[in-house]
Each structure stands twice: as structure tokens, then as C-alpha cells.
Write a protein that holds these residues in place. Structure first.
Motif, PDB file in Angstrom:
ATOM      1  N   SER A  19       1.518  13.498 -10.602  1.00  0.00           N
ATOM      2  CA  SER A  19       2.085  14.633  -9.878  1.00  0.00           C
ATOM      3  C   SER A  19       2.398  14.228  -8.437  1.00  0.00           C
ATOM      4  N   PRO A  20       3.502  14.713  -7.859  1.00  0.00           N
ATOM      5  CA  PRO A  20       3.878  14.361  -6.476  1.00  0.00           C
ATOM      6  C   PRO A  20       2.792  14.713  -5.461  1.00  0.00           C
ATOM      7  N   SER A  21       2.102  15.810  -5.642  1.00  0.00           N
ATOM      8  CA  SER A  21       1.079  16.226  -4.683  1.00  0.00           C
ATOM      9  C   SER A  21      -0.107  15.260  -4.680  1.00  0.00           C
ATOM     10  N   ALA A  24       0.980  12.041  -3.031  1.00  0.00           N
ATOM     11  CA  ALA A  24       1.063  12.245  -1.577  1.00  0.00           C
ATOM     12  C   ALA A  24      -0.332  12.206  -0.956  1.00  0.00           C
ATOM     13  N   LEU A  25      -1.323  12.774  -1.667  1.00  0.00           N
ATOM     14  CA  LEU A  25      -2.700  12.760  -1.172  1.00  0.00           C
ATOM     15  C   LEU A  25      -3.239  11.335  -1.086  1.00  0.00           C
ATOM     16  N   TYR A  28      -1.677   9.620   1.845  1.00  0.00           N
ATOM     17  CA  TYR A  28      -2.275  10.163   3.073  1.00  0.00           C
ATOM     18  C   TYR A  28      -3.637   9.527   3.345  1.00  0.00           C
TER      19      TYR A  28
END
Length: 254
Positions: A19-21, A24-25, A28
Motif C-alpha cells: 500500500s502507498p501509505s 511512505a511510512l 519516512y
């Protein structure tokens, strides 16, 4: 049912991972970890307080400060360098100054600069005169070298000795440099300190203090004895400087 649950968990895991989220995490967290590692390394290179002050822009404009400086220098360094050679002598410097870290931290000081076989340490004046800090660092450092006597004798054939001097006064502090920045101090205080330290051998002292430092010390519960060596004309100075020798106070065994 169990196979169905396993398959469902696997599908959810794959869905979360891709998943993109979630991606991204992960990115980060990696960026945060790398940034923290970079800040940690910069802190080790320039000192945490210096790094913070540069980051806050505190010294982008020159400012006056009252500082206390301690100068520690190896005795007979030229002869040691000739005997050991450049590589082994540099290892000797590394081994010696690695023992300074804990005592500098314990006495709430900052290392201003390493200069070959010498190191310059400083405090804000009010902090440096508390609890014999400017003397503690030097004598604790010498004690640590003696505790490691066996190691130094095995590696280098001798235990290195150091001399020291402390002086204080008003300086101008400012950030200098563009690609490589550091906080520098500008004042005749540093020149006087170097001249004072040069007098250790002629006066037969391990450590010298200027009168400016001695008159500010809290001497009631001091662990050290001070010897007034009188006013001395230091090289390049127009007026004599009050000079005091320092020695650890001997405890009387009753």
C-alpha cells in the motif's frame, strides 16, 4: 476454515506491504533514522552545544562572552614524535585524548579545539569556576593515564605526561567559515593562556593558573593547594601576570 484464515492474513499482509501509505511510512522512518545518525555524527565532530548554537544562529553576529579556558599540552612531544614515528605518535595522541571524554562531560566543559598534541577546553566563566572544574579535568586526566600505565608502557614504552594552564576573560565569539563552520573565539585571553602554559617547565609546575582565575575560585572546600608564584612577565605582554601553581591537596591520615 484455518486455511481460509491463513490465506486472508497473507492477503492482508501483502495488501498492507504494497500500500502507498505503508511504503511512505517506511521511507519516512528511513529518512528520520539517517537524519538522526547524521546529527549524531556532527555532534561528535563539533560538540552538541556548538552544533545547537550554530543551528540556532546564535553566533552569526559576533558577541562578547566571559569564558574560562584550559590548555592541556603533552610534555616532550617533539622527542616522542621522533622516537615513535608519525603513525605510532598519532595513535598515542588518540589513546591519550580518548581518556578525556568522560572527565570533560563530568565537569560540564566543552572541547574547543584539538591542536596536534594539545587540546583547548572551555566553559562559560561562571560554570568553569564552580567545584574546581578547571583543575579537576587536568588531574583526573593524569590519573586515568596512570591507571592505564601498563597499556602505555607495552604499546609505547612510556606513560605520556601533560602540562596545563587555565586563564579567563572576555572574548568575542563568532561563527566562521562557509562550507565548514565552527564557533571561534577571538581575544588576547588565548594568547595569554598559551604564554602562561609555556611557563610550566621554567617554573617547575604541572599546572598554572592566572590570578584572574584564582580570584574567582571557590577555595573553601577545594581539593587543591595553590602556590603564589608572584607576578611574571609573559612573552609579548606589557604588564606582569599573576601566576599560581596548582597541586592536589594531600590528605592527612590520622
Amino acid at each position: 476454515i484455518e486455511n481460509h484464515m491463513v490465506t486472508l492474513r497473507q492477503m492482508l499482509t501483502v495488501q498492507i506491504i504494497y500500500s502507498p501509505s505503508f511504503q511512505a511510512l517506511v521511507v519516512y522512518l528511513v529518512v528520520v533514522r539517517v537524519s538522526l545518525a547524521f546529527i549524531e555524527q556532527m555532534s561528535l565532530l563539533v560538540g552538541p552545544k556548538v552544533l545547537l548554537n550554530i543551528g540556532l544562529g546564535k553566533y552569526h553576529k559576533p558577541r562578547y562572552e566571559q569564558q574560562l579556558f584550559l590548555f592541556i599540552d603533552m610534555v616532550s612531544s617533539t622527542a616522542h614524535a621522533e622516537t615513535l614515528g608519525d603513525y605510532r605518535f598519532s595513535r598515542l595522541i588518540q589513546d591519550s585524548f580518548s581518556m578525556l571524554a568522560d572527565t570533560v562531560t563530568d565537569n560540564e566543559a566543552e572541547i574547543y579545539r584539538y591542536m596536534g598534541d594539545a587540546v583547548l577546553i572551555h566553559w562559560p566563566l561562571e560554570q568553569g569556576i564552580k567545584q574546581d572544574r578547571c583543575m579537576n579535568i587536568y588531574f583526573e586526566f593524569c590519573q586515568q593515564l596512570q591507571w592505564q600505565r601498563q597499556y602505555f608502557e607495552q604499546q609505547y614504552g612510556f606513560v605520556p605526561k601533560f602540562k596545563a594552564a587555565a586563564h579567563c576573560g572576555q572574548v568575542v565569539a563568532a561563527v566562521v567559515g562557509v562550507h565548514k563552520q565552527e564557533i571561534s573565539f577571538f581575544s588576547d585571553v588565548l594568547n595569554t593562556l598559551a604564554r602562561l602554559q609555556d611557563q610550566c617547565n621554567p617554573l617547575g609546575q604541572r599546572m598554572l593558573l592566572s590570578g584572574d582565575v584564582v580570584h574567582r575560585l571557590e577555595q573553601q572546600n577545594s581539593q587543591y593547594d595553590l602556590t603564589d608564584l608572584g607576578p611574571i612577565m609573559l612573552k609579548g605582554k606589557k604588564h606582569p601576570t599573576e601566576v599560581y601553581g596548582v597541586a592536589p591537596r594531600k590528605l592527612n591520615n590520622s
